[in-house]
Design a protein around this motif. Structure first.
Motif, short mmCIF file in Angstrom:
data_model
loop_
_atom_site.label_atom_id
_atom_site.label_comp_id
_atom_site.label_asym_id
_atom_site.label_seq_id
_atom_site.Cartn_x
_atom_site.Cartn_y
_atom_site.Cartn_z
N PHE A 51 0.84 -1.19 0.00
CA PHE A 51 0.00 0.00 0.00
C PHE A 51 0.88 1.24 0.00
O PHE A 51 1.82 1.34 0.79
N ARG A 52 0.58 2.18 -0.90
CA ARG A 52 1.33 3.44 -0.95
C ARG A 52 0.35 4.61 -1.04
O ARG A 52 -0.67 4.51 -1.70
N LEU A 53 0.72 5.71 -0.43
CA LEU A 53 -0.10 6.93 -0.45
C LEU A 53 0.61 8.02 -1.26
O LEU A 53 1.79 7.89 -1.57
N PRO A 54 -0.11 9.08 -1.62
CA PRO A 54 0.46 10.08 -2.53
C PRO A 54 1.71 10.79 -2.00
O PRO A 54 2.57 11.16 -2.78
N THR A 55 1.79 11.01 -0.69
CA THR A 55 2.94 11.72 -0.16
C THR A 55 3.47 11.01 1.08
O THR A 55 2.79 10.22 1.73
N TYR A 56 4.69 11.35 1.42
CA TYR A 56 5.36 10.79 2.59
C TYR A 56 4.67 11.23 3.88
O TYR A 56 4.71 10.55 4.89
N TRP A 57 4.01 12.39 3.83
CA TRP A 57 3.43 13.00 5.03
C TRP A 57 1.90 12.93 5.06
O TRP A 57 1.26 13.67 5.79
N CYS A 58 1.30 12.08 4.25
CA CYS A 58 -0.16 11.93 4.29
C CYS A 58 -0.63 11.70 5.73
O CYS A 58 0.04 11.00 6.51
N SER A 59 -1.76 12.27 6.07
CA SER A 59 -2.27 12.19 7.44
C SER A 59 -2.31 10.75 7.93
O SER A 59 -2.91 9.89 7.29
N PRO A 60 -1.68 10.45 9.07
CA PRO A 60 -1.67 9.07 9.56
C PRO A 60 -3.06 8.54 9.91
O PRO A 60 -3.30 7.34 9.83
N ASN A 61 -3.99 9.45 10.30
CA ASN A 61 -5.33 8.94 10.61
C ASN A 61 -6.03 8.45 9.34
O ASN A 61 -6.77 7.47 9.37
N PHE A 62 -5.78 9.13 8.18
CA PHE A 62 -6.34 8.66 6.93
C PHE A 62 -5.74 7.29 6.58
O PHE A 62 -6.44 6.38 6.15
N ALA A 63 -4.42 7.19 6.74
CA ALA A 63 -3.74 5.93 6.44
C ALA A 63 -4.30 4.80 7.30
O ALA A 63 -4.59 3.70 6.80
N PHE A 64 -4.50 5.10 8.59
CA PHE A 64 -5.01 4.06 9.48
C PHE A 64 -6.43 3.64 9.08
O PHE A 64 -6.75 2.45 9.06
N LEU A 65 -7.28 4.61 8.76
CA LEU A 65 -8.66 4.29 8.39
C LEU A 65 -8.70 3.38 7.16
O LEU A 65 -9.47 2.41 7.12
N MET A 66 -7.87 3.68 6.17
CA MET A 66 -7.86 2.84 4.97
C MET A 66 -7.29 1.46 5.25
O MET A 66 -7.83 0.44 4.81
N LEU A 67 -6.20 1.41 5.98
CA LEU A 67 -5.58 0.11 6.27
C LEU A 67 -6.47 -0.73 7.19
O LEU A 67 -6.52 -1.96 7.07
N ASP A 68 -7.17 -0.07 8.09
CA ASP A 68 -8.13 -0.79 8.93
C ASP A 68 -9.26 -1.35 8.06
O ASP A 68 -9.73 -2.47 8.28
#
Length: 265
Positions: A51-68
């Motif tokens: 899984f990769r997101l658009p930027t290195y600093w994408c909001s961690p809460n967004f990352a967590f919601l998607m990975l969850d």
């Protein structure tokens, strides 16, 4: 069933399930956004997802919601595989990956950094935006079909399910709005109106114009964020040499500024 057909069936089911997970801010499937870089079923049935997101600093809460969300759909795979989901190239990748593998919550992973953030409230905010965006798409399409506003706003689930749209995208949003409606109001009867405000109020015919203006504002904001997100991801991962680190937002903008040809002297 042969081994090859089993593998193919599982691959299709895996991607179908991953397509059920949306970017929470954009209400678009993570598979269509290009966030799932790799999803494979091994010979023993195990699953690996990169899984990769658009930027290195994408909001961690967004990352967590998607990975969850990914974790939940993988738990629903028919063959109950052992799986591993790996977030790459993110400032909190190590913390998120180890925490998700251990089944930790967002607060457990980030501790004091999580602050007073309530993921439940955040989820509801994103659900509200998705509800409004999907509703607008269907309302506008029904208007384009020539239905009067009074008939549209009086639709119940039976009439709604009978409605047919020629455009594939609209047909998809029709099903997605239905799902959002029943998730928001699970006790609705088939004879109840389909088009309501997020708060559950009926929409008067006289107020439909103002209501659509509100929905339009939500959509434009989400579409802008989606375009920016796609552009940043494309710029970050396109095949080019990056000097002094990763592309920035300035790189993304400048990459899209048209260059005037040099004058002939």
């Amino acid at each position: 069933m042969t081994t090859a057909s089993v593998s193919g069936s599982r691959e299709r089911e895996l991607w179908r399930r991953l397509g059920e997970v949306n970017d929470p801010e954009l209400d678009e499937p993570i598979t269509e956004m290009g966030f799932v870089e790799r999803a494979e079923v091994a010979g023993d049935g195990g699953v690996e997802v990169d899984f990769r997101l658009p930027t290195y600093w994408c909001s961690p809460n967004f990352a967590f919601l998607m990975l969850d969300g990914v974790r939940k759909v993988l738990d629903r795979l028919s063959w109950s595989p052992v799986y591993r989901v790996t977030l790459h190239d993110h400032m909190f990748a190590e913390e998120v990956n180890s925490g998700m593998e251990a089944g930790k919550s967002f607060g457990d992973i980030f501790g004091e950094l999580a602050g007073d953030l309530d993921l439940g409230t955040l989820r509801e905010t994103f659900a509200m935006k998705a509800f409004k965006r999907r509703q607008e798409a269907v309302l506008l399409s029904l208007r384009q079909c020539g239905l009067p506003d009074q008939e549209i706003l009086g639709m119940d689930l039976v009439a709604y399910d009978r409605a047919r749209f020629r455009m594939e995208e609209t047909a998809k949003q029709k099903a997605r709005y239905r799902a959002a409606l029943l998730e928001r109001f699970p006790a609705r009867r088939a004879s109840d109106p389909v088009f309501l405000t997020w708060e559950g109020q009926k929409i008067p015919v006289s107020a439909l114009g103002a209501h659509l203006a509100e929905l339009r504002g939500v959509r434009i904001n989400m579409e802008f964020n989606g375009a920016l997100c796609r552009g940043l991801k494309h710029t970050r991962y396109k095949e080019l040499d990056v000097v002094d680190g990763e592309p920035t937002l300035v790189d993304f903008i400048m990459d899209r500024v048209p260059v005037e040809p040099a004058p002939n002297i």
